[in-house]
Design an enzyme around this catalytic site. Sequence first.
Site, PDB file in Angstrom:
ATOM      1  N   ASP A  56       0.798  -1.222   0.000  1.00 28.11           N
ATOM      2  CA  ASP A  56       0.000   0.000   0.000  1.00 28.11           C
ATOM      3  C   ASP A  56       0.836   1.279   0.000  1.00 28.11           C
ATOM      4  OD1 ASP A  56       1.067  -0.040   2.588  1.00 28.11           O
ATOM      5  OD2 ASP A  56      -0.755  -0.892   3.451  1.00 28.11           O
ATOM      6  N   GLU A  69      -0.420  -9.081  -1.394  1.00 26.01           N
ATOM      7  CA  GLU A  69      -0.939  -8.605  -0.112  1.00 26.01           C
ATOM      8  C   GLU A  69      -2.168  -7.723  -0.327  1.00 26.01           C
ATOM      9  OE1 GLU A  69       1.593  -7.738   3.711  1.00 26.01           O
ATOM     10  OE2 GLU A  69       0.987  -5.803   2.858  1.00 26.01           O
ATOM     11  N   GLU A  76      -2.028   4.905   3.530  1.00 30.45           N
ATOM     12  CA  GLU A  76      -1.982   3.522   3.061  1.00 30.45           C
ATOM     13  C   GLU A  76      -3.366   2.906   2.852  1.00 30.45           C
ATOM     14  OE1 GLU A  76       1.936   4.403   4.963  1.00 30.45           O
ATOM     15  OE2 GLU A  76      -0.159   4.725   5.545  1.00 30.45           O
ATOM     16  N   HIS A  78       7.331   4.322  13.125  1.00 29.49           N
ATOM     17  CA  HIS A  78       7.597   5.110  11.924  1.00 29.49           C
ATOM     18  C   HIS A  78       6.355   5.626  11.223  1.00 29.49           C
ATOM     19  CE1 HIS A  78       6.474   1.336   9.974  1.00 29.49           C
ATOM     20  NE2 HIS A  78       6.265   2.047   8.881  1.00 29.49           N
ATOM     21  N   ARG A 135       3.303   7.412   9.551  1.00 30.29           N
ATOM     22  CA  ARG A 135       3.096   8.854   9.350  1.00 30.29           C
ATOM     23  C   ARG A 135       2.087   9.425  10.339  1.00 30.29           C
ATOM     24  NH1 ARG A 135       4.131  12.243   4.886  1.00 30.29           N
ATOM     25  NH2 ARG A 135       4.982  10.438   3.795  1.00 30.29           N
ATOM     26  N   HIS A 182      13.997   4.146  12.086  1.00 32.95           N
ATOM     27  CA  HIS A 182      13.579   4.404  10.713  1.00 32.95           C
ATOM     28  C   HIS A 182      14.645   5.217   9.995  1.00 32.95           C
ATOM     29  CE1 HIS A 182      10.915   6.098   7.482  1.00 32.95           C
ATOM     30  NE2 HIS A 182      10.461   4.873   7.532  1.00 32.95           N
TER      31      HIS A 182
END
Length: 415
Positions: A119, A141, A155, A232, A234, A265
């Site tokens: 995604d 996926e 995502e 990590h 967003r 990250h």
Amino acid sequence: MRRHRNSVLISGATDGDKRALNVRQRIAMVVGTRPEAVKLAPVAQELSRQDWAEPIVVTTGQHGEVVRETLACFGLRAQAELALPPGGTSVTDLTAGLLSGLGSQLRSSAADAVMVQGDTSSALAGAMAGFFAHLPVVHVEAGLRSGDLRSPFPEEAHRRMIAELSDLHLAPTHTAHRNLLAESMAPDRIVVTGNTVIDAVIAASRRPVKGRDPLVRGIELSGAPLVLVTAHRRENWGEPIRRIGRAVADIGRRYPEVVFVVAAHMNPSVRSALEHSLRGLPNVHLPGPIPYGSFARLLARSALAITDSGGIQEEAAAFGVPVLVTRDHTERTEGIDSGLARLVGTEESEIVAAAEKEFAREGVLSGGAIRPRTPSRGNPYGDGRAAARCAAACGWLLGARPRPDDLPKDTEEQL
């Protein structure tokens, strides 16, 4: 099946002509981030063993050098590498640059199909570029859903849009299969494969890693209970990640006998926000980004993972490692249902309380060593043979192989 424009590996050749002439069909595999590299690597390996397929790994530059390192862990390298345009930091700029670059690459590579995973912005741009080029799009996926279009952002929106553009949905679980059916995706376009990350993490954890960092090697060899930490996403940037860091620092001070490894990250601002409260604690290690081979070995001997990563929720299940998910929603509901994962959000008190419950359950409070649990009903994310099903499904889509069987329901496979 939606017909697609045939590439010109042989001028004017159809798919049937190519099979008769024993010409391999080229599958462009779009890889932008480390998780994409991890999850597509086993599929690329499997496709390379097929007499009908030629995988073409196209890296987009979204995660830069770390993608090259991860592919190398699996003995792979990119056949084409894109360079992101400088200065684009927003999702809009990133997606626009990726779409332009991938569109040009598909035209020059004479691909017969496009494969994307998950995604990310790279996956969405790859699916769009394939659709615009009249190529069949394969989504690895497929079917994960949180139920909230804006969480995780962006995502959740990406994967819903990719589904509309895809000709073949490779669902990792039967829950994902049901999600796709609920959105009226054609049933014959869905194959339940299991998650390729299980193939990848098991293989990586068993492979000797040359030149390991002395710190990582020392942690591997120690008998101390280990907790692996990442953050990590967003939607957690800023104060939520700082709260996660403060919670881990609190736990570390309460349990000096427990070793914490914070796998950072690549984004320096995200890393700084997480690590700010953790510096100076003797039992908390901040090695920065960890190569995937070493990461898999550390996870395999971990007692607990604290993470907002979707991939680690799946990877941890391969080893029976419980996970505290520092998010409000997760599309990996199978881990929650199996009892291996718990949603704890990003409030410090909730994270600390949940960790203490896990420690009590595993014997840390009585001075014992934590030991990972084995899933009571097998691994909810697959049996380690997802890549073979993905490759066979691509062969079926392109007319080169019979359709594979779905992953059996309620598999009890022990890895």
